[in-house]
Design an enzyme around this catalytic site. Sequence first.
Site, PDB file in Angstrom:
ATOM      1  N   LYS A  11       0.863  -1.180   0.000  1.00 42.23           N
ATOM      2  CA  LYS A  11       0.000   0.000   0.000  1.00 42.23           C
ATOM      3  C   LYS A  11       0.896   1.225   0.000  1.00 42.23           C
ATOM      4  O   LYS A  11       2.073   1.138   0.388  1.00 42.23           O
ATOM      5  CB  LYS A  11      -0.865  -0.016   1.271  1.00 42.23           C
ATOM      6  N   HIS A  40     -22.137   1.863  -6.082  1.00 42.63           N
ATOM      7  CA  HIS A  40     -21.729   1.029  -7.226  1.00 42.63           C
ATOM      8  C   HIS A  40     -21.955  -0.450  -6.968  1.00 42.63           C
ATOM      9  O   HIS A  40     -22.507  -1.158  -7.792  1.00 42.63           O
ATOM     10  CB  HIS A  40     -20.253   1.267  -7.542  1.00 42.63           C
TER      11      HIS A  40
HETATM   12  P1  NAD Z   1     -19.949   3.920  -3.452  1.00 41.75           P
HETATM   13  O1  NAD Z   1     -19.349   5.188  -2.944  1.00 41.75           O
HETATM   14  O2  NAD Z   1     -20.304   3.807  -4.884  1.00 41.75           O
HETATM   15  O3  NAD Z   1     -21.278   3.587  -2.605  1.00 41.75           O
HETATM   16  C1  NAD Z   1     -21.414   3.774  -1.242  1.00 41.75           C
HETATM   17  C2  NAD Z   1     -22.888   4.111  -0.992  1.00 41.75           C
HETATM   18  O4  NAD Z   1     -23.090   4.163   0.412  1.00 41.75           O
HETATM   19  C3  NAD Z   1     -23.308   5.457  -1.562  1.00 41.75           C
HETATM   20  O5  NAD Z   1     -24.547   5.326  -2.238  1.00 41.75           O
HETATM   21  C4  NAD Z   1     -23.443   6.349  -0.319  1.00 41.75           C
HETATM   22  O6  NAD Z   1     -24.435   7.358  -0.481  1.00 41.75           O
HETATM   23  C5  NAD Z   1     -23.849   5.326   0.717  1.00 41.75           C
HETATM   24  N1  NAD Z   1     -23.528   5.690   2.089  1.00 41.75           N
HETATM   25  C6  NAD Z   1     -22.427   6.314   2.564  1.00 41.75           C
HETATM   26  N2  NAD Z   1     -22.503   6.435   3.903  1.00 41.75           N
HETATM   27  C7  NAD Z   1     -23.649   5.828   4.281  1.00 41.75           C
HETATM   28  C8  NAD Z   1     -24.272   5.590   5.521  1.00 41.75           C
HETATM   29  N3  NAD Z   1     -23.725   6.018   6.662  1.00 41.75           N
HETATM   30  N4  NAD Z   1     -25.469   4.941   5.541  1.00 41.75           N
HETATM   31  C9  NAD Z   1     -26.019   4.507   4.391  1.00 41.75           C
HETATM   32  N5  NAD Z   1     -25.486   4.709   3.176  1.00 41.75           N
HETATM   33  C10 NAD Z   1     -24.308   5.353   3.125  1.00 41.75           C
HETATM   34  O7  NAD Z   1     -18.938   2.763  -3.004  1.00 41.75           O
HETATM   35  P2  NAD Z   1     -18.842   1.285  -3.599  1.00 41.75           P
HETATM   36  O8  NAD Z   1     -17.816   1.268  -4.644  1.00 41.75           O
HETATM   37  O9  NAD Z   1     -20.200   0.771  -3.859  1.00 41.75           O
HETATM   38  O10 NAD Z   1     -18.206   0.543  -2.338  1.00 41.75           O
HETATM   39  C11 NAD Z   1     -18.980   0.275  -1.182  1.00 41.75           C
HETATM   40  C12 NAD Z   1     -18.092  -0.295  -0.087  1.00 41.75           C
HETATM   41  O11 NAD Z   1     -17.435  -1.474  -0.555  1.00 41.75           O
HETATM   42  C13 NAD Z   1     -16.965   0.631   0.384  1.00 41.75           C
HETATM   43  O12 NAD Z   1     -16.730   0.378   1.760  1.00 41.75           O
HETATM   44  C14 NAD Z   1     -15.779   0.156  -0.431  1.00 41.75           C
HETATM   45  O13 NAD Z   1     -14.549   0.449   0.211  1.00 41.75           O
HETATM   46  C15 NAD Z   1     -16.030  -1.341  -0.459  1.00 41.75           C
HETATM   47  N6  NAD Z   1     -15.408  -2.027  -1.599  1.00 41.75           N
HETATM   48  C16 NAD Z   1     -15.736  -1.675  -2.860  1.00 41.75           C
HETATM   49  C17 NAD Z   1     -15.154  -2.339  -3.939  1.00 41.75           C
HETATM   50  C18 NAD Z   1     -15.499  -1.977  -5.358  1.00 41.75           C
HETATM   51  O14 NAD Z   1     -15.172  -2.751  -6.253  1.00 41.75           O
HETATM   52  N7  NAD Z   1     -16.160  -0.853  -5.601  1.00 41.75           N
HETATM   53  C19 NAD Z   1     -14.225  -3.365  -3.701  1.00 41.75           C
HETATM   54  C20 NAD Z   1     -13.920  -3.736  -2.394  1.00 41.75           C
HETATM   55  C21 NAD Z   1     -14.522  -3.042  -1.334  1.00 41.75           C
END
Ligand code: NAD
Length: 358
Positions: free
Chosen positions: A81, A183
């Site tokens: 990292k 997402h």
């Molecule tokens: P994103 O930002 O697209 O979506 C997150 C969603 O959560 C948003 O719609 C936001 O409005 C909502 N949100 C934020 N705080 C909130 C709360 N307190 N209560 C309810 N809703 C809330 O992110 P993502 O890419 O969908 O990723 C989601 C999670 O998964 C993150 O923790 C990310 O680190 C983890 N993650 C994502 C991926 C990936 O491929 N995108 C891979 C591994 C881990």
Amino acid sequence: MTYIPEELKVPGYEKVLYFENSSVGLRSIIAIHSTALGPACGGIRVLPYPTKEAALDDVLRLAKGMSYKSAVAGIGFGGGKSVIILDPTKKRPEIFHAFGEFVNMLNGRYISAKDMNVSSPDLLEVKKTTRHVLGIEGVPGSSGDPSPVTARGTFRALQATLEEIAGSRCFTAKKFAIQGLGHVGWDIAEMLVREGAKLWVTDINPSALRRAETQLGAKAVPGDQIYEIECDVFVPCAVGAILNSSTIPRLRCKAVVGCANNQLATDADGMRLNQRGILYAPDFAVNSGGIINIFIEYEGYDQSKALQKADAIYDTMKEIYGRAKKEQLLPVAIANQIAEERLAGRKGYPKTCSAMIK
Ligand code: NAD
């Protein structure tokens, strides 16, 4: 002027380097936890850490986490990292150029990618000074948005978990409470609805909730009330540390399976869930679709291969649950054991690894 990185000796880590380039204002650290299974891959995080020590603590924790995530996913990446100590509003291309030079000094032992406060345009700047950077959306051969692959892996973990708690992977009429419809969360919601599941959802974005009500027939729940929904599985897909001493007593689910990173606020919270009879699927095994997607880019991107590899998360979860029952340990302890076994099984990464980097 030539800038030389300072090596920080940290027990248990292969290499940790601090690098400053005062002419552009770069202060950064790269931590390589392990290259036993392949080059150390992990994102670049930009944050205004109050001290160098705070940045070091964060990068060490994250690098080790990447070793475990990649090892459990069964891919040929080690764990690393990097952090840039910077207020994200002060990002400039020169800082990323200088950071790319730093990455390049490691000859491919560390491969950089996106993390907090880093965009694809920032990575394009890094790419001007090193080829050891992956996951730049819009670039030919890039793996692009990892979310569909992460969603697929999470769905496969949900199937394995349903078999544990309900004896079958049939989603019909099963109840799921999803926190976060971004997402990944949205894609999971769609998959669950297609399988006949009933959904309760929350998000801080009201338009996502309206969309879920109209397009998916989900029931929108205001904020914190999502913890109290009586359901089969609580699916955290928003932020970390949501499983803690104040939320766990409120949960009325049989299992927790979600893509959010670092769901347990502390290790004790894993035990708290267990004491309440709630099965917790280790997040770093569930959400490894993101790093799987990057690894497939490293090999030559093909989304169908990435999805296929993410399907194997089902088998990983079955192994974790099977061993947890047999050894009377928490699934999270077994996931750590599996990672440690794999990391210990293979030592040493060829010194000329840069030849293997595309
Ligand atoms: P994103 O930002 O697209 O979506 C997150 C969603 O959560 C948003 O719609 C936001 O409005 C909502 N949100 C934020 N705080 C909130 C709360 N307190 N209560 C309810 N809703 C809330 O992110 P993502 O890419 O969908 O990723 C989601 C999670 O998964 C993150 O923790 C990310 O680190 C983890 N993650 C994502 C991926 C990936 O491929 N995108 C891979 C591994 C881990």
